[in-house]
Design an enzyme around this catalytic site. Structure first.
Site, mmCIF file in Angstrom:
data_model
loop_
_atom_site.group_PDB
_atom_site.id
_atom_site.type_symbol
_atom_site.label_atom_id
_atom_site.label_comp_id
_atom_site.label_asym_id
_atom_site.label_seq_id
_atom_site.Cartn_x
_atom_site.Cartn_y
_atom_site.Cartn_z
ATOM 1 N N SER A 128 82.339 18.094 75.294
ATOM 2 C CA SER A 128 81.007 17.715 75.771
ATOM 3 C C SER A 128 79.968 18.468 74.958
ATOM 4 O O SER A 128 80.294 19.463 74.292
ATOM 5 C CB SER A 128 80.874 18.127 77.250
ATOM 6 O OG SER A 128 79.559 17.952 77.720
ATOM 7 N N TYR A 147 81.478 24.189 84.536
ATOM 8 C CA TYR A 147 81.759 22.962 83.771
ATOM 9 C C TYR A 147 81.736 23.270 82.271
ATOM 10 O O TYR A 147 82.655 22.888 81.526
ATOM 11 C CB TYR A 147 80.716 21.880 84.106
ATOM 12 C CG TYR A 147 80.914 20.609 83.292
ATOM 13 C CD1 TYR A 147 81.955 19.726 83.578
ATOM 14 C CD2 TYR A 147 80.066 20.297 82.222
ATOM 15 C CE1 TYR A 147 82.150 18.573 82.821
ATOM 16 C CE2 TYR A 147 80.251 19.150 81.465
ATOM 17 C CZ TYR A 147 81.295 18.287 81.765
ATOM 18 O OH TYR A 147 81.476 17.153 81.017
HETATM 19 P P1 NDP Z 1 83.930 9.099 85.043
HETATM 20 O O1 NDP Z 1 83.719 9.847 86.314
HETATM 21 O O2 NDP Z 1 83.431 7.719 84.949
HETATM 22 O O3 NDP Z 1 85.482 9.109 84.653
HETATM 23 C C1 NDP Z 1 86.311 10.190 84.925
HETATM 24 C C2 NDP Z 1 87.749 9.713 84.876
HETATM 25 O O4 NDP Z 1 88.604 10.846 85.112
HETATM 26 C C3 NDP Z 1 88.069 8.679 85.928
HETATM 27 O O5 NDP Z 1 88.829 7.646 85.339
HETATM 28 C C4 NDP Z 1 88.930 9.432 86.931
HETATM 29 O O6 NDP Z 1 89.920 8.571 87.473
HETATM 30 C C5 NDP Z 1 89.584 10.459 86.035
HETATM 31 N N1 NDP Z 1 90.109 11.598 86.767
HETATM 32 C C6 NDP Z 1 89.453 12.504 87.523
HETATM 33 N N2 NDP Z 1 90.321 13.373 88.068
HETATM 34 C C7 NDP Z 1 91.565 13.003 87.633
HETATM 35 C C8 NDP Z 1 92.865 13.492 87.846
HETATM 36 N N3 NDP Z 1 93.098 14.562 88.622
HETATM 37 N N4 NDP Z 1 93.909 12.869 87.245
HETATM 38 C C9 NDP Z 1 93.695 11.784 86.456
HETATM 39 N N5 NDP Z 1 92.488 11.270 86.223
HETATM 40 C C10 NDP Z 1 91.429 11.881 86.810
HETATM 41 O O7 NDP Z 1 83.273 10.030 83.920
HETATM 42 P P2 NDP Z 1 83.216 9.965 82.320
HETATM 43 O O8 NDP Z 1 83.789 8.729 81.810
HETATM 44 O O9 NDP Z 1 81.846 10.324 81.957
HETATM 45 O O10 NDP Z 1 84.146 11.205 81.970
HETATM 46 C C11 NDP Z 1 85.141 11.173 80.979
HETATM 47 C C12 NDP Z 1 85.113 12.498 80.218
HETATM 48 O O11 NDP Z 1 83.916 12.596 79.471
HETATM 49 C C13 NDP Z 1 85.162 13.746 81.113
HETATM 50 O O12 NDP Z 1 86.044 14.694 80.561
HETATM 51 C C14 NDP Z 1 83.728 14.249 81.035
HETATM 52 O O13 NDP Z 1 83.642 15.636 81.268
HETATM 53 C C15 NDP Z 1 83.364 13.877 79.617
HETATM 54 N N6 NDP Z 1 81.930 13.828 79.335
HETATM 55 C C16 NDP Z 1 81.131 12.902 79.948
HETATM 56 C C17 NDP Z 1 79.769 12.903 79.705
HETATM 57 C C18 NDP Z 1 78.853 11.942 80.392
HETATM 58 O O14 NDP Z 1 77.619 12.122 80.305
HETATM 59 N N7 NDP Z 1 79.351 10.928 81.076
HETATM 60 C C19 NDP Z 1 79.148 13.851 78.763
HETATM 61 C C20 NDP Z 1 80.091 14.757 78.174
HETATM 62 C C21 NDP Z 1 81.417 14.732 78.449
HETATM 63 P P3 NDP Z 1 90.510 8.596 88.970
HETATM 64 O O15 NDP Z 1 89.429 9.117 89.864
HETATM 65 O O16 NDP Z 1 90.876 7.168 89.207
HETATM 66 O O17 NDP Z 1 91.718 9.497 88.886
#
Ligand code: NDP
Length: 246
Positions: free
Chosen positions: A144, A157
């Site tokens: 990130s 975070y």
């Molecule tokens: P979302 O919340 O849309 O997606 C997060 C995903 O992680 C979901 O598919 C969720 O699926 C999954 N997840 C959460 N906990 C678990 C778990 N224990 N096991 C398996 N899967 C899990 O957020 P983003 O798409 O934004 O996030 C994706 C990545 O990008 C993250 O690492 C985030 O930190 C990073 N990021 C995002 C930014 C943003 O602005 N959006 C900026 C910088 C980094 P489910 O709940 O179905 O398990």
């Protein structure tokens, strides 16, 4: 690896039920790569996989909680058994419940450590022996902007995202035949903000998330790193929306 093999790579994606993971699965499948989606919400994975297949792509899914090493190993094995190979692991699953440290949301700290750090390490543990054995493979680890800069309410975070950066860089330096790519997104449209429960942090976040890009922008960066020739390792890509100043 020939161009044809390159486009048919098998890619496992954690956290593929929404946001960046979902967009990445859709884009890579559209490009002809074979994708395996993992997350806890299997109803979503099923729907996304069906839509990919309806459009002619190759997609499978498997229930996955990244905090559980056995589940991660089963996820990776599922992909290998299904397609007979494994080329890329996208360690994307993450959450971001922001709050000042003084709020003592210790459960949320632990959850972020478990998903954002341990989850990535589990992905590495599950696939590294396979990559070592075949002397090729690629980890794409999602850090990130918070892996470069610390913001108030985001200490834990950011610590997890600094850790993803450090683990990835360390793995890269240890590897002579495995590619390691860090993707550091800026503010991206997804469900991530909804994991914040603290009212003050939620308000700060709403202001901070003014300029935003669609998750497809990050998916394109991931695809770029995967598509490079095998002797090229894109070490890191930082992608911010225009107008995100920090
Ligand atoms: P979302 O919340 O849309 O997606 C997060 C995903 O992680 C979901 O598919 C969720 O699926 C999954 N997840 C959460 N906990 C678990 C778990 N224990 N096991 C398996 N899967 C899990 O957020 P983003 O798409 O934004 O996030 C994706 C990545 O990008 C993250 O690492 C985030 O930190 C990073 N990021 C995002 C930014 C943003 O602005 N959006 C900026 C910088 C980094 P489910 O709940 O179905 O398990």
């Amino acid at each position: 690896m020939t161009t044809n093999e390159n486009t048919q790579k098998v890619v496992v994606i954690t956290g593929a039920s929404s946001g960046i993971g979902e967009a990445t699965a859709r884009l890579l499948a559209q490009k002809g790569l074979r994708v395996v989606l993992g997350a806890r919400r299997t109803d979503r994975l099923e729907a996304i996989s069906s839509e990919i297949r309806e459009k002619g792509g190759v997609a499978e899914y498997h229930a996955l909680d990244v905090t559980n090493l056995d589940e991660m190993q089963a996820f990776v094995e599922f992909a290998e058994n299904k397609f007979g190979r494994l080329d890329v692991v996208v360690n994307n699953a993450g959450l971001m419940p922001l709050a000042k440290l003084e709020a003592l949301k210790i459960d949320e700290w632990n959850r972020m450590i478990d998903v954002n750090i341990r989850g990535v390490l589990h992905g590495i543990a599950a696939a590294l022996p396979i990559f070592k054995q075949q002397q090729s493979g690629q980890f794409v680890n999602i850090s990130s902007i918070g892996g470069h800069i610390v913001y108030p309410t985001a200490a834990v975070y950011c610590a997890t995202k600094f850790a993803v950066w450090a683990i990835s860089e360390g793995l890269r330096q240890e590897s002579t035949d495995i590619r390691v790519t860090i993707i550091s997104p800026g503010v991206t449209q997804s469900e991530l903000a909804s994991t914040t429960t603290d009212a003050e942090a939620a308000q700060w976040l709403e202001e901070f998330r003014g300029a935003v890009i669609p998750p497809d922008a990050i998916a394109r960066a991931i695809a770029f790193a995967i598509e490079q020739p095998e002797d090229v390792d894109v070490n890191e890509i930082i992608v911010r929306p225009v107008g995100q100043l920090s």
